[in-house]
Write a protein that holds these residues in place. Structure first.
Motif, short mmCIF file in Angstrom:
data_model
loop_
_atom_site.label_atom_id
_atom_site.label_comp_id
_atom_site.label_asym_id
_atom_site.label_seq_id
_atom_site.Cartn_x
_atom_site.Cartn_y
_atom_site.Cartn_z
N TRP A 42 0.82 -1.21 0.00
CA TRP A 42 0.00 0.00 0.00
C TRP A 42 0.86 1.26 0.00
N LYS A 43 1.94 1.24 0.76
CA LYS A 43 2.82 2.41 0.82
C LYS A 43 3.47 2.68 -0.53
N LEU A 44 3.77 1.63 -1.26
CA LEU A 44 4.33 1.79 -2.60
C LEU A 44 3.27 2.31 -3.58
N ILE A 229 -6.72 2.16 6.56
CA ILE A 229 -5.28 2.37 6.35
C ILE A 229 -4.55 2.24 7.68
N TYR A 230 -5.05 2.94 8.70
CA TYR A 230 -4.38 2.90 10.00
C TYR A 230 -4.39 1.49 10.58
N TYR A 231 -5.53 0.80 10.48
CA TYR A 231 -5.61 -0.56 11.00
C TYR A 231 -4.59 -1.48 10.33
N THR A 232 -4.45 -1.35 9.02
CA THR A 232 -3.50 -2.19 8.27
C THR A 232 -2.07 -1.98 8.76
N PHE A 233 -1.69 -0.72 8.98
CA PHE A 233 -0.32 -0.43 9.40
C PHE A 233 -0.10 -0.77 10.87
N ALA A 234 -1.11 -0.51 11.71
CA ALA A 234 -0.95 -0.71 13.16
C ALA A 234 -0.98 -2.18 13.56
N THR A 235 -1.46 -3.04 12.67
CA THR A 235 -1.50 -4.48 12.98
C THR A 235 -0.47 -5.27 12.18
N ASP A 236 0.42 -4.56 11.52
CA ASP A 236 1.46 -5.24 10.74
C ASP A 236 2.41 -5.98 11.67
N PRO A 237 2.79 -7.21 11.32
CA PRO A 237 3.70 -7.98 12.19
C PRO A 237 5.09 -7.36 12.32
N ASP A 238 5.45 -6.48 11.40
CA ASP A 238 6.73 -5.80 11.48
C ASP A 238 6.65 -4.72 12.57
N CYS A 252 -0.10 8.43 3.82
CA CYS A 252 -0.86 7.63 2.85
C CYS A 252 -2.29 8.13 2.73
N PHE A 253 -2.87 8.51 3.86
CA PHE A 253 -4.22 9.10 3.85
C PHE A 253 -4.23 10.40 3.05
N THR A 254 -3.20 11.23 3.25
CA THR A 254 -3.11 12.50 2.53
C THR A 254 -3.03 12.28 1.03
N THR A 255 -2.24 11.28 0.62
CA THR A 255 -2.12 10.96 -0.81
C THR A 255 -3.45 10.50 -1.38
N LEU A 256 -4.13 9.63 -0.65
CA LEU A 256 -5.42 9.13 -1.12
C LEU A 256 -6.44 10.26 -1.20
N MET A 257 -6.45 11.14 -0.20
CA MET A 257 -7.39 12.26 -0.20
C MET A 257 -7.14 13.21 -1.36
N SER A 258 -5.89 13.33 -1.79
CA SER A 258 -5.61 14.21 -2.93
C SER A 258 -6.30 13.71 -4.19
N ILE A 326 -10.72 -4.05 3.36
CA ILE A 326 -9.28 -4.07 3.09
C ILE A 326 -8.97 -4.88 1.84
N ARG A 327 -9.67 -6.00 1.66
CA ARG A 327 -9.46 -6.81 0.44
C ARG A 327 -9.89 -6.03 -0.80
N ILE A 328 -11.01 -5.33 -0.72
CA ILE A 328 -11.46 -4.51 -1.86
C ILE A 328 -10.43 -3.44 -2.17
N TRP A 329 -9.89 -2.83 -1.12
CA TRP A 329 -8.92 -1.75 -1.32
C TRP A 329 -7.62 -2.23 -1.93
N ASP A 330 -7.27 -3.50 -1.73
CA ASP A 330 -6.12 -4.05 -2.46
C ASP A 330 -6.32 -3.82 -3.95
N SER A 331 -7.49 -4.19 -4.43
CA SER A 331 -7.78 -4.06 -5.86
C SER A 331 -7.89 -2.60 -6.29
N LEU A 332 -8.46 -1.76 -5.42
CA LEU A 332 -8.61 -0.35 -5.77
C LEU A 332 -7.24 0.34 -5.85
N PHE A 333 -6.38 0.09 -4.87
CA PHE A 333 -5.07 0.74 -4.85
C PHE A 333 -4.16 0.25 -5.97
N SER A 334 -4.45 -0.93 -6.49
CA SER A 334 -3.61 -1.46 -7.57
C SER A 334 -3.88 -0.74 -8.89
N GLN A 335 -4.95 0.05 -8.93
CA GLN A 335 -5.27 0.82 -10.13
C GLN A 335 -4.58 2.19 -10.07
#
Length: 391
Positions: A42-44, A229-238, A252-258, A326-335
């Motif tokens: 997502w960050k990429l 977005i926050y949930y995805t990052f805050a629950t990352d195993p890293d 990432c939120f700022t980029t999406l909002m733009s 989150i699964r739907i957003w995988d597909s959305l962000f890939s566009q």
């Protein structure tokens, strides 16, 4: 074996010295595996991380430090000002709460509090069926900053009487709060000093965003965009990703909002660049795919404003459980543009409801489209249908 091969594909793609975004988009479109890859992907895809891996460390460090500076500058107590060395020093008593000067810090402080109350209400009820946002963060901002140079937003809100919920709804179909005063219930009891709930972290992100984007400010519904977005990052195993989830989520939120900000601007509702244009695209897509269903909706005057307004503005974040969103957003962000595939997903949802919609009257159909039966039509079925439409 196929799953292991897929993990290896993700690993090889993300370990490359220069990330092949075309290949990454193709992989992410079909969903990120639950193995810590999603945050990085997502960050990429949201242009937070550069394609060259060698720049990741310095870029992340720079951005995270920048966010901490935003907090120091945007969340500050009136009557205090930043020194040249970044600390805080007392100022004269010329600026006080009753100061009529337009440049008074207190004047700005009280105006900010009006906005903060709305952010607070929205963040408190973020994903109410999901306990995560009510739990304490392992990394409260006070610990990350290493100092108490900012005023916690909780303290501001505690000084204001909480208000009860009413049945009124805003333009997104989100329930608003009335002005009926009530005592604070256990639902609103804050965590002990030094601890922060995850919703409080989201509150701060949105407050800083609004302060930096004065032309847009905060608009109800932005919390629903930030939450996944926050949930995805805050629950990352890293552990590093988890520790800096707040700063990373902000950018990432700022980029999406733009990309989607026009959907939140009320004056653009009826324009082609706003949410009205997206709803027109959805209806055109539906007419092309199924003229019979399109005609039925026209005949009943079941306008997209009644349901698709929320679907498209909030990117389906209120129509499905959080894991499905989150699964739907995988597909959305890939566009390259999220709305391109979002229109297809929304059209797929209507097509899957076709049999019920053709049989139903206006009240039953209204209820159906405003409460999509995701337990009947699971997210994979919806996405499969959307891919069929794309082809």
């Amino acid at each position: 074996m196929a799953y292991k091969a897929r993990l290896q594909e993700f690993s090889d793609t993300l370990d490359a010295e220069v990330i092949d975004l075309k290949k990454l988009r193709k992989l992410v479109f079909n969903g990120c595996p639950d193995s810590g890859y999603r945050s990085k992907c997502w960050k990429l895809l949201l242009s937070y991380l550069p394609r060259e891996r060698k720049h990741w460390k310095t870029e992340l460090e720079k951005q995270r430090n920048t966010y901490m500076q935003f907090i120091d500058e945007m969340i500050i107590k009136p009557g205090r000002e930043a020194t040249e060395h970044g600390g805080l020093a007392d100022v004269t008593l010329d600026d006080h709460p009753l100061n009529p000067n337009p440049d008074s810090e207190w004047r700005a402080y009280f105006k900010d509090n009006e906005m903060l109350l709305q952010i607070d209400k929205d963040c408190r009820r973020l994903c109410p069926d999901f306990n995560f946002f009510q739990c304490a963060s392992k990394h409260p901002c006070s610990r990350l900053c290493g100092k108490n140079s900012f005023e916690t937003l909780r303290k501001r809100v505690e000084q204001t009487v909480l208000q009860s919920e009413s049945v009124s709804r805003n333009r997104l179909g989100i329930t608003n709060m009335s002005a009926v005063k009530r005592k604070s219930s256990s639902e609103f009891v804050p965590l002990p000093d030094g601890q922060e709930a995850h919703w409080e972290v989201c509150e701060r992100i949105l407050f800083v965003f609004a302060k930096l984007n004065t032309g847009l400010g905060y608009i109800q519904g932005m919390n629903e965009i930030l939450g996944p977005i926050y949930y995805t990052f805050a629950t990352d195993p890293d552990t590093e990703c988890e520790e800096f989830a707040e700063a990373d989520s902000f950018f990432c939120f700022t980029t999406l909002m733009s990309e989607i900000r026009d959907n939140f601007i009320k004056t653009l509702d009826d324009s082609q660049c706003g949410i009205g244009g997206l709803m027109d695209q959805l209806m055109s897509q539906l007419k092309e795919q199924d003229p019979t269903l399109w005609h039925k909706l026209q005949e009943q005057d079941l306008k997209p404003q009644f349901y698709a307004f929320r679907w498209l503005t909030l990117m389906l974040s209120q129509e499905f459980p959080l894991p499905d969103v989150i699964r739907i957003w995988d597909s959305l962000f890939s566009q390259e543009k999220c709305s391109t595939f979002l229109i297809k997903v929304a059209c797929a949802m209507l097509l899957l409801l076709k049999d019920d919609l053709l049989r139903g009257d206006f009240p039953s159909n209204m209820k159906l489209v405003q409460n999509f039966p995701y337990s009947t039509f699971d997210v994979q079925k919806v996405l499969k249908k959307a891919v069929e439409i794309s082809r």
